[in-house]
Each structure stands twice: as structure tokens, then as C-alpha cells.
Design a protein around this motif. Structure first.
Motif, PDB file in Angstrom:
ATOM      1  N   ALA A  15      70.884  14.454  56.285  1.00  0.00           N
ATOM      2  CA  ALA A  15      71.322  15.609  55.482  1.00  0.00           C
ATOM      3  C   ALA A  15      71.739  16.745  56.406  1.00  0.00           C
ATOM      4  CB  ALA A  15      70.191  16.068  54.563  1.00  0.00           C
ATOM      5  N   ILE A  16      72.783  17.441  56.042  1.00  0.00           N
ATOM      6  CA  ILE A  16      73.266  18.574  56.845  1.00  0.00           C
ATOM      7  C   ILE A  16      73.515  19.755  55.906  1.00  0.00           C
ATOM      8  CG2 ILE A  16      75.209  19.406  58.256  1.00  0.00           C
ATOM      9  CD1 ILE A  16      75.358  16.563  59.444  1.00  0.00           C
ATOM     10  N   PRO A  17      73.073  20.945  56.290  1.00  0.00           N
ATOM     11  CA  PRO A  17      73.289  22.098  55.403  1.00  0.00           C
ATOM     12  C   PRO A  17      74.696  22.689  55.545  1.00  0.00           C
ATOM     13  CG  PRO A  17      71.988  22.773  57.302  1.00  0.00           C
ATOM     14  CD  PRO A  17      72.253  21.302  57.468  1.00  0.00           C
ATOM     15  N   ALA A  18      75.111  23.409  54.527  1.00  0.00           N
ATOM     16  CA  ALA A  18      76.450  24.003  54.528  1.00  0.00           C
ATOM     17  C   ALA A  18      76.446  25.304  53.729  1.00  0.00           C
ATOM     18  CB  ALA A  18      77.455  23.031  53.927  1.00  0.00           C
ATOM     19  N   ILE A  19      77.376  26.165  54.083  1.00  0.00           N
ATOM     20  CA  ILE A  19      77.570  27.405  53.328  1.00  0.00           C
ATOM     21  C   ILE A  19      78.904  27.288  52.605  1.00  0.00           C
ATOM     22  CG2 ILE A  19      77.691  29.920  53.470  1.00  0.00           C
ATOM     23  CD1 ILE A  19      76.509  29.773  56.242  1.00  0.00           C
ATOM     24  N   GLU A  20      78.917  27.638  51.336  1.00  0.00           N
ATOM     25  CA  GLU A  20      80.175  27.652  50.589  1.00  0.00           C
ATOM     26  C   GLU A  20      80.480  29.110  50.239  1.00  0.00           C
ATOM     27  OE1 GLU A  20      81.720  24.569  49.586  1.00  0.00           O
ATOM     28  OE2 GLU A  20      83.307  25.392  48.333  1.00  0.00           O
ATOM     29  N   ILE A  21      81.606  29.606  50.701  1.00  0.00           N
ATOM     30  CA  ILE A  21      82.017  30.991  50.451  1.00  0.00           C
ATOM     31  C   ILE A  21      83.322  30.938  49.679  1.00  0.00           C
ATOM     32  CG2 ILE A  21      82.655  33.196  51.500  1.00  0.00           C
ATOM     33  CD1 ILE A  21      81.244  32.242  54.086  1.00  0.00           C
ATOM     34  N   SER A  22      83.351  31.547  48.502  1.00  0.00           N
ATOM     35  CA  SER A  22      84.576  31.461  47.710  1.00  0.00           C
ATOM     36  C   SER A  22      84.696  32.651  46.774  1.00  0.00           C
ATOM     37  CB  SER A  22      84.579  30.163  46.901  1.00  0.00           C
ATOM     38  OG  SER A  22      85.696  30.125  46.050  1.00  0.00           O
ATOM     39  N   GLU A  70      66.565  24.073  57.780  1.00  0.00           N
ATOM     40  CA  GLU A  70      67.433  22.896  57.863  1.00  0.00           C
ATOM     41  C   GLU A  70      68.473  23.041  58.971  1.00  0.00           C
ATOM     42  OE1 GLU A  70      65.703  20.490  56.516  1.00  0.00           O
ATOM     43  OE2 GLU A  70      67.528  19.621  55.673  1.00  0.00           O
ATOM     44  N   ALA A  71      69.059  24.224  59.093  1.00  0.00           N
ATOM     45  CA  ALA A  71      70.036  24.437  60.165  1.00  0.00           C
ATOM     46  C   ALA A  71      69.341  24.312  61.519  1.00  0.00           C
ATOM     47  CB  ALA A  71      70.710  25.795  60.012  1.00  0.00           C
ATOM     48  N   GLY A  72      68.089  24.740  61.579  1.00  0.00           N
ATOM     49  CA  GLY A  72      67.309  24.602  62.811  1.00  0.00           C
ATOM     50  C   GLY A  72      67.014  23.137  63.116  1.00  0.00           C
ATOM     51  N   ARG A  73      66.610  22.385  62.096  1.00  0.00           N
ATOM     52  CA  ARG A  73      66.260  20.977  62.276  1.00  0.00           C
ATOM     53  C   ARG A  73      67.464  20.163  62.724  1.00  0.00           C
ATOM     54  NH1 ARG A  73      66.542  16.280  59.165  1.00  0.00           N
ATOM     55  NH2 ARG A  73      67.564  17.369  57.449  1.00  0.00           N
ATOM     56  N   THR A  74      68.609  20.368  62.057  1.00  0.00           N
ATOM     57  CA  THR A  74      69.764  19.516  62.353  1.00  0.00           C
ATOM     58  C   THR A  74      70.577  20.072  63.528  1.00  0.00           C
ATOM     59  OG1 THR A  74      71.122  20.731  60.782  1.00  0.00           O
ATOM     60  CG2 THR A  74      70.002  18.790  59.950  1.00  0.00           C
ATOM     61  N   GLY A  75      70.403  21.349  63.822  1.00  0.00           N
ATOM     62  CA  GLY A  75      71.156  21.960  64.919  1.00  0.00           C
ATOM     63  C   GLY A  75      72.592  22.263  64.551  1.00  0.00           C
ATOM     64  N   LEU A  76      72.919  22.132  63.286  1.00  0.00           N
ATOM     65  CA  LEU A  76      74.284  22.478  62.872  1.00  0.00           C
ATOM     66  C   LEU A  76      74.333  22.780  61.384  1.00  0.00           C
ATOM     67  CD1 LEU A  76      76.612  19.390  62.511  1.00  0.00           C
ATOM     68  CD2 LEU A  76      74.224  19.139  62.970  1.00  0.00           C
ATOM     69  N   PHE A  77      75.376  23.458  60.988  1.00  0.00           N
ATOM     70  CA  PHE A  77      75.673  23.626  59.558  1.00  0.00           C
ATOM     71  C   PHE A  77      77.179  23.775  59.437  1.00  0.00           C
ATOM     72  CE2 PHE A  77      75.071  27.929  61.195  1.00  0.00           C
ATOM     73  CZ  PHE A  77      76.148  28.622  60.664  1.00  0.00           C
ATOM     74  N   TYR A  78      77.691  23.497  58.245  1.00  0.00           N
ATOM     75  CA  TYR A  78      79.127  23.642  57.998  1.00  0.00           C
ATOM     76  C   TYR A  78      79.382  24.953  57.257  1.00  0.00           C
ATOM     77  CZ  TYR A  78      78.851  18.634  58.849  1.00  0.00           C
ATOM     78  OH  TYR A  78      78.590  17.417  59.398  1.00  0.00           O
ATOM     79  N   THR A  79      80.532  25.541  57.538  1.00  0.00           N
ATOM     80  CA  THR A  79      80.926  26.751  56.819  1.00  0.00           C
ATOM     81  C   THR A  79      82.225  26.470  56.082  1.00  0.00           C
ATOM     82  OG1 THR A  79      79.993  28.043  58.614  1.00  0.00           O
ATOM     83  CG2 THR A  79      81.353  29.228  57.032  1.00  0.00           C
ATOM     84  N   ASN A  80      82.279  26.852  54.822  1.00  0.00           N
ATOM     85  CA  ASN A  80      83.465  26.623  54.010  1.00  0.00           C
ATOM     86  C   ASN A  80      83.926  27.935  53.421  1.00  0.00           C
ATOM     87  OD1 ASN A  80      83.287  23.745  54.253  1.00  0.00           O
ATOM     88  ND2 ASN A  80      81.517  23.869  52.871  1.00  0.00           N
ATOM     89  N   LEU A  81      85.202  28.209  53.566  1.00  0.00           N
ATOM     90  CA  LEU A  81      85.740  29.468  53.064  1.00  0.00           C
ATOM     91  C   LEU A  81      86.959  29.161  52.204  1.00  0.00           C
ATOM     92  CD1 LEU A  81      85.995  32.537  53.007  1.00  0.00           C
ATOM     93  CD2 LEU A  81      87.170  32.425  55.217  1.00  0.00           C
TER      94      LEU A  81
END
Ligand code: SPV
Ligand code: MN
Length: 614
Positions: free
Chosen positions: A147-154, A177-188
Motif C-alpha cells: 500500500a502507498i499513500p497519496a494526496i489528491e488535490i482538486s 504511512e508515508a514514513g513507513r513506505t518512504g514515499l507518497f504520490y501527489t495529484n493535482l
């Protein structure tokens, strides 16, 4: 930097939203949100914590803006995308690359400098007069290996409303979660003024170095709900380049079948859009997901999968009582929230082509007024709903959804992998690869007719793993990752999944029959899955052929009885006779196409060569 970000938040967020945002401490995330605000200059910012109150605010915002309208049923709404924006805008979707970077020949790329020029030209102030909504989601059950976390901005309420149905809100777990996986996605995303004349300027840009996706001047969820296919592209990349032999990210459903004595066997299957993936998923006894799957091999050598989503963004054309009873219960019932898109609406009731019901004489759809007999400029009949019209709802609303398993961070153990397309004349309804290499080649060889899910697509096309539109890197690297993963020594002979092909689209015409149309019905899928379930456990014998194992007639007869159908021998003969000329032709087509692609593993050509010889 963070100080500037905080100053900006102080200026643009009201107290309530600033207080909510204080729960997020990940600095990169805060800076990305601040960047989005400073580029898009919304009038206000709404932080969505996923609380019922916040989600209700989003629903109301979408209604007030006119993005959705209420339908007669409680919690049912309709959203229309512009006529130019009814499907994935493939020709306007780009990967941002740096000078000299390698790309799949199946994907389009744009140099970073050009992408920056686009942003400078079109994005400043794009959210003026609107509220920017920020949501935090986990692609998969929180805590799952893949699982990977993500931010959705709209600026779109519809997009965030959809995100709430399709993804797991992880506002309170985001930092961890961002700490555990070391990454997150950003969506704009911003639809801008949502005008037809802006759609030619619409772009979907994937930036692999910033793990960010931008999307402008469109609303169709495949273009704007960036957590879905937008972020899937990143997970495909991640699996191929960073988690080789450890993870796979596929365009697959996940579903369970119940075998003898209550035995549960889980399947994951790839199919291009519009080729029956959702129907197949819901035909199982334990439905988990209908579009995406993230895989890993656990320490016992068992293949495990999670569904990054918790909802369905399903095509509604041809959904009816006969083929999709559980989905139909949701669509025509009162039990669950549904966002409809691009169907016909009459008196607050949605209608679509192939629903098995009487069509109204007139109504309103994404093109405005519609009436029976309406024709386009060329005189062709205009259908009441778009071919790619959709319904968005929680997967857990489907009667056979295995909600507890679907939410388990440990995933489900997968024993059967399937690949299917839309093949009118060549492969049988079901066949099983003799080994992992042959299985990978089944995935590499998927074909389909072009479907309505991509704007402007026509003709027959190759659909490698049904994942090609989402492979950012070199196709050769993705293929090598498949060979490596499925041949992994982490699997034991007992745990290695079987790999199979499925094809529901053989026609009478192509089998020299008097009849016409498809050789079989939607519900026959239960038989093909049922047979695979038995074969995976060695409960049935099969016929070995150069393309793989085929079912015996008697075993299928028994299975057809469980769905109250006879299975005439002549039908079996038509479905399972191997049309050798056709198969050889198909192998040639694939070999030729792949020989044009750079660095394709020699193994693929060896396997095609061997099948040809045999
Ligand atoms: C598909 O077309 O494969 C979908 C919908 O799942 S979209 O989000 O458009 O990709
Ligand atoms: Mn899909």
C-alpha cells in the motif's frame, strides 16, 4: 520551504481548515500542498479529514457547483463530463522525462522543459473563484506491504466525492504511512472553467521524479481521479525498477471462487477496459476488487494481493439482471450511494444501453436532450448513454464482496492468474499455461478490439498484460520483471500460481456455425472460473496442447449443470477446437510487433518459436 508554506496556509486557510492541516506533519506533503496553492490560487482551501461532516461538505460543494445533480433515489447523483472528455485522453497524457531518458514506445513523453512551459501558461490561477480540496488516501488497506499513500488535490467536488467512494481515506495515518513506505504520490487536478473549448488544452502529466501527476481542463474520472490510473502508473514503475522479484502492480480484478468442501481459491485477472473484467470479478463467490491489484510474495512463498481501491468505477453498458445481478441490485436498489456518469436521465432515473429494461422515449444525457430516433450529422442513431458511461460505488455494497478479506493488510492468497481480451476468432474460452514462462507470454499476447474507454481508439490492438497504457518505462523492462516474478524461487511447486487465458468473445461466425453472435453467455464465466479452480488443485485432468491445457468436455458438462445449463458437445467442439492457422497468424503478429520494440527478452521469441514448431 516550510516557513513560506505556513505563511501561505495562514493567508489562505480559515481557522478550522488550518487546524485540520496541523495534524499533517510530513514536511514534503505540506510543501507540495503549498506549491499547489501558490500556483492555482484558489479562493479557499478545504482539508478533507474523511469525517462524515467533511464528506458531506464535499457532496454539497459538488451539488452547488453543478458538478453533480441529485437523482430520484436518495444518495444517487448524476455527473456529466463534457462530450469531448468521455474517456481517458490518451493522446493528451504524457510522462515527463529528462533529456536522454528511456521510455516505452507505447507511451508518450514530454521533456521537463516543455511541461514547465505548459504549467506556466495554463496553471497559474486555474482555481480562481473555487475552493481547493485536499484529501489523503491509502492505495490499499493501511499498513499493507504494497500500500502507498497519496494526496489528491482538486478544485472538483466530483473528483473528491469519487475519491471517498473509491479510496481509503487515511488522513489520520498519512504521516505514519508515508514514513513507513518512504514515499507518497501527489495529484493535482483542476477542471478550470470546464468549457468545451478548453479540452484541447487538457493535459495529464506524470512526473516520475516528483511522484506527482497533474491534470487540467477535464473531469472524466480516468483523467482526473489521479489516485486510480495516474498513480497506478507509478506503482507499475516502482514494481519494475525498485521491487524487482518482490512486487507487481497490475490492471487486474481480484476474486475468490468456492470449490469442493468450501475451499476458497483466489484469482487475479487482467483484461483491457471494456472486456468484462468487472463481470468476471463479481462472478466469483468472494469479490475483492475489479480493476487493480498489487502483489507480493510472502515468506511462505504465497502470492498475495491487495486491491488498492475500495470502490468500483464500472462501465454500465450491458449491465443487466442476467449478467450482473449483484451490481444491478445496487444500481436499482436503495442500499448504497452511487455517482452516475454520462447515462441518460429521465425523471431523476438513470438509464443505459443494454440494461434489459424498457428505454424511455426521451431524457437528458451528456449531450443535452435525447429522444428515441435521434441521429447524428451523419445520420447514425445516437445511443441514449455513452458507451463509457459509469457508476461509482463502494465495492462493499456488492452482495458477494468479501469485505473483511479485502480490508486485510495481509492481502488474499492468489492461486490463479488470468489474462483475457476481446478475441473473436482465435483462442478458446479457457486454457492454462504449462509453466510460468508460457503464462507470461499469455499476458504479453492479449489482444482486444479498441473499446470506448480511450478517446479516438479504433481497430484491433495488442494489449500487453492489459497494462500497456500504464507502463511508463521500457516495455522490455516490464516484461523482464514479469518473467522474473513468476519464475521466482520464492514460490514452491505448491504455491506457484497457475496462469491461464480466458476469452468470452468467440463468435459463431468465426467458428463456421449457422448461428450468429457470441458463442456463449456472460454467466458462463462461472464455469470457466470453476474449472480453473478445480484444475489449480489437481481435481480435474486436462488435455495438453502446444498452447497449454484445455478442459475435458465431461468436466465442463458437470460445471454447466451448476448454472442450470446444458452444454452441447457441438458447442464444446466449436469453442475448444484449436484453429492452428489462426494461432500461427497471431504468433506472427505478436513476434513482428515485439521485434520492433527495443531490448525485448529473447525468451519471448524462444517461446513463440517453440509454440509454432509444436
Ligand atoms: C479503465 O478504463 O480501465 C478504467 C477506467 O478502469 S479509467 O479510470 O478510465 O482507466
Ligand atoms: Mn481499468
Amino acid at each position: 520551504n516550510l516557513t513560506e508554506a505556513e505563511e501561505l496556509f495562514a493567508k489562505t486557510l480559515d481557522d478550522a481548515n488550518r487546524k485540520k492541516l496541523q495534524k499533517i506533519t510530513n514536511q514534503d506533503a505540506l510543501i507540495k500542498i503549498a506549491n499547489a496553492i501558490s500556483i492555482c490560487t484558489p479562493d479557499a482551501v478545504f482539508i478533507n479529514t474523511g469525517s462524515e461532516e467533511d464528506v458531506e461538505w464535499i457532496r454539497q460543494y459538488s451539488l452547488t457547483k453543478g458538478e453533480e445533480k441529485k437523482l430520484a433515489k436518495d444518495r444517487h447523483t448524476i455527473h456529466f463530463d463534457l462530450p469531448q472528455d468521455q474517456a481517458r485522453l490518451v493522446s493528451q497524457t504524457y510522462y515527463i522525462i529528462n533529456e536522454g531518458e528511456k521510455m516505452s514506445s507505447l507511451a508518450k513523453s514530454v521533456l521537463r522543459t516543455e511541461a514547465i512551459d505548459y504549467v506556466k501558461q495554463f496553471m497559474p490561477g486555474i482555481m480562481k473563484g473555487m475552493t481547493m480540496i485536499v484529501g489523503f488516501y491509502s492505495r490499499g488497506p493501511v499498513g499493507a506491504e504494497a500500500a502507498i499513500p497519496a494526496i489528491e488535490i482538486s478544485s472538483s467536488g466530483y473528483v473528491l466525492h469519487s475519491a471517498e467512494l473509491l479510496y481509503r481515506n487515511c488522513f489520520s495515518d498519512f504521516d505514519a504511512e508515508a514514513g513507513r513506505t518512504g514515499l507518497f504520490y501527489t495529484n493535482l487536478h483542476s477542471e478550470g472553467k470546464n468549457r468545451p473549448e478548453d479540452v484541447p488544452n487538457a493535459r495529464i502529466f506524470m512526473d516520475r521524479s516528483w511522484m506527482t501527476t497533474f491534470s487540467t481542463f477535464c473531469t472524466y474520472a480516468g483523467n482526473t481521479l489521479l489516485l486510480k490510473k495516474g498513480n497506478h502508473r507509478f506503482t507499475v514503475d516502482y514494481a519494475t525498477y525498485y521491487k524487482l522479484e518482490e512486487q507487481l502492480s497490475e490492471h487486474m480484478f481480484i476474486t475468490g471462487m468456492t470449490g469442493p468442501n468450501g475451499r476458497k481459491t483466489f484469482f487475479a485477472g487482467a483484461a483491457p477496459s471494456g472486456c468484462g473484467k468487472t463481470t468476471t470479478a463479481m462472478a466469483g463467490t468472494d469479490f475483492v476488487g475489479d480493476d487493480l491489484a498489487q502483489f507480493w510474495i510472502d515468506s511462505d512463498g504465497i502470492l498475495r494481493a491487495i486491491n488498492p481501491e475500495k470502490g468500483i468505477f464500472g462501465i454500465v453498458e450491458d449491465v443487466n439482471r442476467e449478467g450482473d445481478p449483484y451490481l444491478m441490485d445496487c444500481l436499482r436498489g436503495d442500499g448504497t450511494e452511487v455517482i452516475w456518469s454520462n447515462v441518460l436521465v429521465k425523471d431523476g432515473v438513470p438509464y443505459w444501453v443494454g440494461n434489459g429494461e424498457e428505454a424511455p422515449k426521451r431524457g437528458v444525457n451528456f449531450q443535452g436532450e435525447w429522444f428515441q430516433g435521434k441521429t447524428d450529422e451523419a445520420g447514425n442513431p445516437v445511443p441514449m448513454s455513452h458507451k463509457n458511461s459509469r457508476c461509482t460505488l463502494l465495492a462493499s455494497a456488492i452482495a458477494n464482496h468479501a469485505t473483511e478479506l479485502a480490508e486485510d493488510p495481509a492481502g488474499v492468497p492468489v492461486k490463479v492468474i488470468t489474462y483475457s481480451g476481446r478475441d473473436a476468432d482465435t483462442m478458446p474460452p479457457v486454457w492454462v499455461a504449462r509453466n510460468a514462462d508460457d503464462g507470461v507470454v499469455i499476458g504479453a499476447s492479449i489482444v482486444s478490439k479498441a473499446t470506448a474507454t480511450e478517446v479516438g481508439a479504433t481497430g484491433v490492438r495488442r494489449q500487453p498484460w492489459a497494462n500497456a497504457p500504464f507502463i511508463p518505462g521500457a516495455l522490455a523492462d516490464y516484461m523482464q520483471a514479469q518473467f522474473t516474478f513468476f519464475n521466482s524461487s520464492k514460490f514452491s511447486e505448491k504455491t506457484r500460481p497457475i496462469m491461464a487465458g480466458l476469452n468470452y468473445f468467440l463468435t459463431h461466425e468465426n467458428r463456421g456455425s449457422e448461428g450468429s453472435g457470441l458463442l456463449g453467455e456472460k454467466k458462463d464465466v462461472k464455469v470457466w472460473l470453476g474449472w480453473l479452480e478445480l484444475f489449480a488443485h489437481g481435481d480435474v485432468e486436462a488435455i495438453e496442447t502446444p498452447v497449454g491445457f484445455l478442459p475435458r468436455y465431461d468436466d465442463l458438462v458437470t460445471l454447466f449443470r451448476t448454472i442450470d445449463k446444458d452444454y452441447p458437445k457441438p458447442l464444446y467442439d466449436m469453442q475448444f477446437a484449436l484453429y492452428v492457422d489462426k494461432i500461427l497468424e497471431r504468433i506472427e503478429l505478436q513476434k513482428e510487433a515485439y521485434s520492433k520494440e527495443a531490448d525485448i527478452p529473447a525468451r519471448l521469441f524462444d517461446i513463440y518459436g517453440r509454440q509454432k514448431k509444436e
